[in-house]
Each structure stands twice: as structure tokens, then as C-alpha cells.
Design an enzyme around this catalytic site. Structure first.
Site, mmCIF file in Angstrom:
data_model
loop_
_atom_site.group_PDB
_atom_site.id
_atom_site.type_symbol
_atom_site.label_atom_id
_atom_site.label_comp_id
_atom_site.label_asym_id
_atom_site.label_seq_id
_atom_site.Cartn_x
_atom_site.Cartn_y
_atom_site.Cartn_z
ATOM 1 C CG ASP A 145 -2.042 1.043 1.025
ATOM 2 O OD1 ASP A 145 -2.956 0.768 0.216
ATOM 3 O OD2 ASP A 145 -1.976 2.124 1.636
ATOM 4 C CB THR A 146 1.687 3.653 -2.275
ATOM 5 O OG1 THR A 146 2.519 2.538 -2.573
ATOM 6 C CG2 THR A 146 2.503 4.936 -2.458
#
Length: 194
Positions: free
Chosen positions: A69-70
Site C-alpha cells: 500500500d502507498t
């Protein structure tokens, strides 16, 4: 040992494939709402783990599931994906002429065991004009990007400097991913004798 990428992101698929790994994709449908006073590193770590665990439930114990996830962070505020031109404009105006951080977490799950890493990269933007922001929005690129830009696409021209991992900003840090997968028993294809 089977490797599964818990993502439907074309960018993550491309990065993992470019390293030579054989894998299948299984997107994880989870709630990505920020919980309470969650800090950026806690948020991306939790989502990366939840994505990997969600997918791991569907497979046997001989699988390693990789989740990622970013998020884009400016002045301790997490910037999600824009839902309108105004949201995109507000985000890019905030990033304009300044330096922000991109937090990416990667998590590997195997037989209930979990390992997670968070990579933080500093990204500096040039000053953006209203015309540049409007024209960029109209390309369609910002619509599904955290922080309203894609560094690997047209938005890369806004970046004046980067300190840290470019591939992490794209969505999958190459160096750390190979380290994490090796620790979970998935060998780096480059280290294999042919």
C-alpha cells in the site's frame, strides 16, 4: 513455493514481473478507511498486511502472499485518490514547489507468519501553474493515483528531485521486496543458476 500478489495495480504487477518472479494476482477487497489517529506508517502497514492476509485465506500454506500500500503525505496529512477536479487541484497546489513524502508498505504472509517493511521517499515538486494542473487532470492520469499524480507517467515531469526509492513511489520497492521475499523462502530469480 507459490507467490501471489494481493493487488490489481498494473504498476505493481509490472515491477514484480520485471524482476523475473513468477506469480499470480489476486486483488484484495478491503476497507481502506483511515482508523482514528493512525499515522501514515501505521496506515500503510495495516493495509499491506490486511491485503496479504485477506488473500492468504483463500490459499494453502505453501503460498507467500505479497501485499502493498502507498500513500502520499504532505505536512503529516495523507493524500488519497482525488474524487473530483477540485480535490486534484487542491492536492497538486499543496505539493507544488514543495517536498512531500511517499510511504509504501510491503507485507509478506506465509502460514500465518507476517513480515512488513515501510519505505519512505522524499519527492520534491516544481511550482505548478493552474493551467498545468487542469491539463494534467484532463489526461485522466491523476484519477486513480494517491496524491493525484503518477511519477512513472506524465506526472513525472513535475518531480524536480527524489531522495529514496523511485520504485517505492511507483508502488513496489524493488530492493526491499527481494529482501522480504527471500526471508519468506522465495528466491530472487537473479541469484538462481540457470
Amino acid at each position: 513455493m507459490t507467490l501471489i500478489l494481493a493487488s490489481q495495480s498494473p504498476r505493481r504487477k509490472e515491477l514484480l514481473a520485471q524482476m523475473g518472479y513468477q506469480f499470480t494476482c489476486c486483488p484484495a477487497d478491503i476497507d481502506e478507511t483511515v482508523q482514528g489517529t493512525e499515522l501514515p506508517a501505521e496506515y500503510v502497514s495495516r493495509l499491506a498486511i490486511e491485503k496479504a492476509q485477506h488473500v492468504a485465506k483463500q490459499y494453502d500454506d505453501n503460498c507467500v502472499v505479497l501485499g502493498s500500500d502507498t500513500t502520499v503525505v504532505m505536512h503529516n496529512m495523507m493524500l488519497g485518490k482525488p474524487e473530483s477536479y477540485q480535490a486534484c487541484y487542491d492536492m497538486l497546489k499543496m505539493l507544488s514547489g514543495d517536498t512531500h513524502q511517499v510511504f509504501t508498505a510491503i507485507a509478506a504472509v506465509k502460514s500465518g507468519a507476517v513480515q512488513v517493511m515501510v519505505i519512505i521517499t522524499d519527492v520534491s515538486f516544481k511550482s505548478l501553474t493552474e493551467t498545468e494542473i487542469l491539463n494534467y487532470w484532463q489526461t485522466g492520469e491523476p484519477h486513480d493515483k494517491a496524491g493525484s499524480y503518477g511519477i512513472q507517467g506524465i506526472g513525472g515531469q513535475f518531480v524536480s528531485e527524489i531522495k529514496g526509492s523511485y520504485s517505492s513511489v511507483v508502488g513496489l520497492p524493488l530492493y526491499e521486496t527481494t529482501q522480504l521475499l527471500s526471508a519468506m523462502g522465495i528466491a530472487n530469480p537473479l541469484t538462481q543458476s540457470k
